[in-house]
Motif scaffolding. Structure first.
Motif, PDB file in Angstrom:
ATOM      1  N   LEU A 170       6.408  46.815  -1.454  1.00  0.00           N
ATOM      2  CA  LEU A 170       6.571  46.717  -0.003  1.00  0.00           C
ATOM      3  C   LEU A 170       5.502  45.818   0.606  1.00  0.00           C
ATOM      4  O   LEU A 170       5.810  44.898   1.376  1.00  0.00           O
ATOM      5  CB  LEU A 170       6.499  48.114   0.618  1.00  0.00           C
ATOM      6  N   ASN A 171       4.242  46.057   0.257  1.00  0.00           N
ATOM      7  CA  ASN A 171       3.164  45.263   0.842  1.00  0.00           C
ATOM      8  C   ASN A 171       3.201  43.816   0.382  1.00  0.00           C
ATOM      9  O   ASN A 171       2.826  42.906   1.126  1.00  0.00           O
ATOM     10  CB  ASN A 171       1.813  45.898   0.503  1.00  0.00           C
ATOM     11  N   GLY A 172       3.672  43.588  -0.861  1.00  0.00           N
ATOM     12  CA  GLY A 172       3.815  42.217  -1.331  1.00  0.00           C
ATOM     13  C   GLY A 172       4.818  41.437  -0.500  1.00  0.00           C
ATOM     14  O   GLY A 172       4.620  40.245  -0.194  1.00  0.00           O
ATOM     15  N   VAL A 173       5.904  42.095  -0.106  1.00  0.00           N
ATOM     16  CA  VAL A 173       6.902  41.457   0.762  1.00  0.00           C
ATOM     17  C   VAL A 173       6.312  41.227   2.148  1.00  0.00           C
ATOM     18  O   VAL A 173       6.510  40.160   2.762  1.00  0.00           O
ATOM     19  CB  VAL A 173       8.173  42.321   0.846  1.00  0.00           C
ATOM     20  N   ARG A 174       5.569  42.183   2.654  1.00  0.00           N
ATOM     21  CA  ARG A 174       4.938  42.028   3.977  1.00  0.00           C
ATOM     22  C   ARG A 174       3.955  40.855   3.973  1.00  0.00           C
ATOM     23  O   ARG A 174       3.879  40.090   4.946  1.00  0.00           O
ATOM     24  CB  ARG A 174       4.236  43.318   4.367  1.00  0.00           C
ATOM     25  N   ILE A 175       3.215  40.708   2.885  1.00  0.00           N
ATOM     26  CA  ILE A 175       2.279  39.586   2.776  1.00  0.00           C
ATOM     27  C   ILE A 175       3.038  38.259   2.749  1.00  0.00           C
ATOM     28  O   ILE A 175       2.620  37.272   3.380  1.00  0.00           O
ATOM     29  CB  ILE A 175       1.398  39.751   1.525  1.00  0.00           C
ATOM     30  N   ALA A 176       4.168  38.227   2.022  1.00  0.00           N
ATOM     31  CA  ALA A 176       4.978  37.007   1.976  1.00  0.00           C
ATOM     32  C   ALA A 176       5.447  36.624   3.372  1.00  0.00           C
ATOM     33  O   ALA A 176       5.470  35.441   3.736  1.00  0.00           O
ATOM     34  CB  ALA A 176       6.169  37.206   1.041  1.00  0.00           C
ATOM     35  N   VAL A 177       5.798  37.625   4.178  1.00  0.00           N
ATOM     36  CA  VAL A 177       6.214  37.350   5.561  1.00  0.00           C
ATOM     37  C   VAL A 177       5.029  36.827   6.372  1.00  0.00           C
ATOM     38  O   VAL A 177       5.140  35.823   7.089  1.00  0.00           O
ATOM     39  CB  VAL A 177       6.795  38.629   6.200  1.00  0.00           C
ATOM     40  N   LYS A 178       3.884  37.476   6.254  1.00  0.00           N
ATOM     41  CA  LYS A 178       2.718  37.050   7.033  1.00  0.00           C
ATOM     42  C   LYS A 178       2.285  35.635   6.668  1.00  0.00           C
ATOM     43  O   LYS A 178       1.864  34.861   7.537  1.00  0.00           O
ATOM     44  CB  LYS A 178       1.559  38.024   6.809  1.00  0.00           C
ATOM     45  N   GLN A 179       2.390  35.290   5.397  1.00  0.00           N
ATOM     46  CA  GLN A 179       1.975  33.962   4.943  1.00  0.00           C
ATOM     47  C   GLN A 179       3.028  32.890   5.187  1.00  0.00           C
ATOM     48  O   GLN A 179       2.804  31.723   4.858  1.00  0.00           O
ATOM     49  CB  GLN A 179       1.615  34.019   3.460  1.00  0.00           C
ATOM     50  N   GLY A 180       4.166  33.273   5.733  1.00  0.00           N
ATOM     51  CA  GLY A 180       5.220  32.310   6.026  1.00  0.00           C
ATOM     52  C   GLY A 180       6.086  31.946   4.848  1.00  0.00           C
ATOM     53  O   GLY A 180       6.915  31.033   4.949  1.00  0.00           O
ATOM     54  N   ALA A 181       5.936  32.656   3.722  1.00  0.00           N
ATOM     55  CA  ALA A 181       6.775  32.374   2.554  1.00  0.00           C
ATOM     56  C   ALA A 181       8.168  32.936   2.716  1.00  0.00           C
ATOM     57  O   ALA A 181       9.102  32.503   2.023  1.00  0.00           O
ATOM     58  CB  ALA A 181       6.120  32.954   1.294  1.00  0.00           C
ATOM     59  N   LEU A 182       8.338  33.895   3.612  1.00  0.00           N
ATOM     60  CA  LEU A 182       9.641  34.529   3.864  1.00  0.00           C
ATOM     61  C   LEU A 182       9.720  34.843   5.348  1.00  0.00           C
ATOM     62  O   LEU A 182       8.766  35.391   5.921  1.00  0.00           O
ATOM     63  CB  LEU A 182       9.780  35.806   3.039  1.00  0.00           C
ATOM     64  N   ALA A 183      10.841  34.483   5.965  1.00  0.00           N
ATOM     65  CA  ALA A 183      11.016  34.755   7.389  1.00  0.00           C
ATOM     66  C   ALA A 183      11.090  36.258   7.627  1.00  0.00           C
ATOM     67  O   ALA A 183      11.656  37.004   6.831  1.00  0.00           O
ATOM     68  CB  ALA A 183      12.280  34.072   7.903  1.00  0.00           C
ATOM     69  N   ALA A 184      10.505  36.715   8.738  1.00  0.00           N
ATOM     70  CA  ALA A 184      10.494  38.147   9.040  1.00  0.00           C
ATOM     71  C   ALA A 184      11.902  38.711   9.117  1.00  0.00           C
ATOM     72  O   ALA A 184      12.173  39.818   8.625  1.00  0.00           O
ATOM     73  CB  ALA A 184       9.742  38.390  10.350  1.00  0.00           C
ATOM     74  N   ASP A 185      12.838  37.962   9.706  1.00  0.00           N
ATOM     75  CA  ASP A 185      14.212  38.452   9.832  1.00  0.00           C
ATOM     76  C   ASP A 185      14.939  38.512   8.499  1.00  0.00           C
ATOM     77  O   ASP A 185      15.993  39.147   8.397  1.00  0.00           O
ATOM     78  CB  ASP A 185      14.995  37.568  10.805  1.00  0.00           C
ATOM     79  N   ASP A 186      14.385  37.833   7.493  1.00  0.00           N
ATOM     80  CA  ASP A 186      15.032  37.821   6.182  1.00  0.00           C
ATOM     81  C   ASP A 186      14.651  39.026   5.331  1.00  0.00           C
ATOM     82  O   ASP A 186      15.226  39.242   4.262  1.00  0.00           O
ATOM     83  CB  ASP A 186      14.672  36.538   5.419  1.00  0.00           C
ATOM     84  N   ALA A 187      13.666  39.809   5.774  1.00  0.00           N
ATOM     85  CA  ALA A 187      13.242  41.006   5.045  1.00  0.00           C
ATOM     86  C   ALA A 187      13.763  42.230   5.785  1.00  0.00           C
ATOM     87  O   ALA A 187      13.348  42.515   6.918  1.00  0.00           O
ATOM     88  CB  ALA A 187      11.720  41.058   4.930  1.00  0.00           C
ATOM     89  N   VAL A 188      14.680  42.942   5.167  1.00  0.00           N
ATOM     90  CA  VAL A 188      15.285  44.134   5.757  1.00  0.00           C
ATOM     91  C   VAL A 188      14.864  45.338   4.922  1.00  0.00           C
ATOM     92  O   VAL A 188      15.049  45.346   3.704  1.00  0.00           O
ATOM     93  CB  VAL A 188      16.825  44.016   5.795  1.00  0.00           C
ATOM     94  N   ILE A 189      14.288  46.345   5.577  1.00  0.00           N
ATOM     95  CA  ILE A 189      13.776  47.515   4.880  1.00  0.00           C
ATOM     96  C   ILE A 189      14.526  48.752   5.336  1.00  0.00           C
ATOM     97  O   ILE A 189      14.692  48.975   6.550  1.00  0.00           O
ATOM     98  CB  ILE A 189      12.265  47.689   5.136  1.00  0.00           C
ATOM     99  N   HIS A 190      14.981  49.563   4.380  1.00  0.00           N
ATOM    100  CA  HIS A 190      15.664  50.810   4.698  1.00  0.00           C
ATOM    101  C   HIS A 190      14.972  51.958   3.973  1.00  0.00           C
ATOM    102  O   HIS A 190      14.743  51.891   2.759  1.00  0.00           O
ATOM    103  CB  HIS A 190      17.136  50.748   4.283  1.00  0.00           C
ATOM    104  N   PHE A 191      14.659  53.002   4.713  1.00  0.00           N
ATOM    105  CA  PHE A 191      14.027  54.201   4.173  1.00  0.00           C
ATOM    106  C   PHE A 191      15.059  55.330   4.176  1.00  0.00           C
ATOM    107  O   PHE A 191      15.545  55.744   5.228  1.00  0.00           O
ATOM    108  CB  PHE A 191      12.813  54.570   5.027  1.00  0.00           C
ATOM    109  N   PHE A 192      15.402  55.811   2.972  1.00  0.00           N
ATOM    110  CA  PHE A 192      16.406  56.863   2.812  1.00  0.00           C
ATOM    111  C   PHE A 192      15.702  58.218   2.770  1.00  0.00           C
ATOM    112  O   PHE A 192      14.758  58.418   2.002  1.00  0.00           O
ATOM    113  CB  PHE A 192      17.194  56.655   1.519  1.00  0.00           C
ATOM    114  N   ARG A 193      16.215  59.141   3.578  1.00  0.00           N
ATOM    115  CA  ARG A 193      15.601  60.460   3.646  1.00  0.00           C
ATOM    116  C   ARG A 193      16.689  61.521   3.705  1.00  0.00           C
ATOM    117  O   ARG A 193      17.610  61.439   4.515  1.00  0.00           O
ATOM    118  CB  ARG A 193      14.707  60.542   4.891  1.00  0.00           C
ATOM    119  N   GLY A 194      16.604  62.520   2.805  1.00  0.00           N
ATOM    120  CA  GLY A 194      17.590  63.588   2.787  1.00  0.00           C
ATOM    121  C   GLY A 194      17.494  64.436   4.044  1.00  0.00           C
ATOM    122  O   GLY A 194      16.410  64.685   4.565  1.00  0.00           O
ATOM    123  N   ASN A 195      18.663  64.878   4.533  1.00  0.00           N
ATOM    124  CA  ASN A 195      18.688  65.710   5.735  1.00  0.00           C
ATOM    125  C   ASN A 195      19.367  67.053   5.503  1.00  0.00           C
ATOM    126  O   ASN A 195      19.787  67.728   6.443  1.00  0.00           O
ATOM    127  CB  ASN A 195      19.373  64.973   6.898  1.00  0.00           C
TER     128      ASN A 195
END
Length: 376
Positions: free
Chosen positions: A314-339
């Motif tokens: 997760l943090n590696g992807v966030r760093i890629a976004v901060k460094q401009g290697a990946l556009a922020a809108d191109d990284a989609v994160i989903h957190f699955f949680r049982g209900n």
């Protein structure tokens, strides 16, 4: 590119609408439904990749095949299935998989559950207007259970022709042997310190991000249906390398990571790559660098859907976004949680500085929880 995946009455979900991007990270606790997303795409691929694209065709969902093994129809149908009048009017149970690739491109697969045949491993299916285009495009699906260190690996002509590395990555070594001189596409995937743009040298350069100084060779064993992989340390790929070592004498991490490295480096702008737990058997720095490679593949135009339990990924992807290697809108994160009755999904947005707009409870917060207990 797939922009949205909708699952209806499928396994853990009565209904799930999941936005997707060039890089989609699926996170969350075990058995919360993450794998169901990958399995739905794999199910579409293994069932319909040979189906002719024409309006309203009838096919069958093949629940057990090369890509996924889901069991019987009763295993796939959600326990508390609901109505699907928006997809198919009627009262019979329906398993729906809807793949959208930007309006108005929409492919609907409706599995018609037969109560009289709940233990069948196929489901009669209506497709409209036909299979989604990704079933005809370059594709990789690497399971969490990948190849382990071994003396030999299979030598398959079919794998060479199709370009598919196998769900365990079992054809990776032979693919690398056969296509080692093929050039990696110019762009973010090309490692700046590799000795050439060829796949063999690019693979070595990225593997050295995971284990500094490592190099590898893939060679055929004459007169057999097998190929051999060997590692060296401290030299370069080829005859100038140090003494070769068998994978069985090196450890799990490098061999486990190799299929993912090759899958990313051979990606094209039309590729769809499904990855389960790319961080397995890698130390934290290696997990972070694996995230950099995955981000580079997404920035090159491929689409990746990645299931991960690693905050380093997760943090590696966030760093890629901060460094401009990946556009922020191109990284989609989903957190699955049982209900309790299924699963809910929370989708934290990544800002341009790599920060998350929200941090839901249970989302990679075990470090803070443990630290609180240590300081208490």
């Amino acid at each position: 590119m797939i922009t949205r995946l909708t699952l209806v009455n499928f396994k853990a979900f009565r209904r799930l609408e999941l936005p997707m991007g060039p890089l989609t990270l699926l996170t969350g606790l075990n058995s919360s439904g993450k794998s169901s997303v990958l399995q739905a795409l794999g199910l579409f691929r293994q069932s319909f990749e040979t189906a002719p694209p024409r309006p309203a065709i009838y096919q069958r969902m093949l629940l057990n095949g090369e890509l996924v093994e889901l069991g019987s129809a009763r295993d796939v149908l959600h326990d508390d299935f609901g109505p699907t009048d928006d997809l198919l009017p009627g009262h019979d149970p329906v398993v729906g998989i809807v793949v959208e690739a930007g309006a108005p491109v929409r492919s609907v697969g409706l599995g018609l559950f037969d109560p009289d045949e709940p233990d069948e491993d196929v489901i009669e299916t209506r497709l409209s207007p036909g299979p989604p285009q990704f079933v005809f495009k370059p594709f990789q699906y690497l399971h969490a259970d990948r190849i382990t260190p071994a003396v030999t690996y299979p030598r398959s002509r079919h794998a060479i022709n199709s370009g598919f590395l196998g769900v365990r990555g079992e054809h990776t070594v032979n693919f690398l042997r056969h296509y080692g001189e093929r050039e990696v596409l110019d762009g973010p995937l090309r490692h700046p310190e590799a000795s050439s743009p060829q796949l063999r040298d690019q693979t070595v350069a990225w593997m050295q991000e995971l284990c500094p100084g490592v190099n590898l060779q893939a060679s055929a064993i004459e007169g057999t249906d097998f190929v051999r992989l060997s590692y060296g340390f401290g030299g370069t790929a080829g005859i100038n390398s140090t003494r070769r070592r068998r994978p069985t004498n090196v450890g799990f991490g490098l061999t486990y990571a190799l299929p993912i490295v090759v899958a990313c480096l051979t990606a094209t702008p039309e590729s769809l790559i499904l990855l389960e737990n790319p961080e397995a058997h890698l130390h934290p720095k290696g997990q972070s660098r694996m995230a950099a490679l995955i981000s580079a593949a997404a920035a090159s135009g491929a689409q990746l859907v990645v299931e991960t339990h690693s905050d380093h990924v997760l943090n590696g992807v966030r760093i890629a976004v901060k460094q401009g290697a990946l556009a922020a809108d191109d990284a989609v994160i989903h957190f699955f949680r049982g209900n309790g009755s299924g699963a809910e999904v929370i989708s934290p947005r990544v800002d341009r500085d790599g920060m998350l707009a929200q941090w839901p409870e249970g989302f990679f917060d075990e470090w803070e929880n443990s630290l609180d207990q240590l300081l208490d």
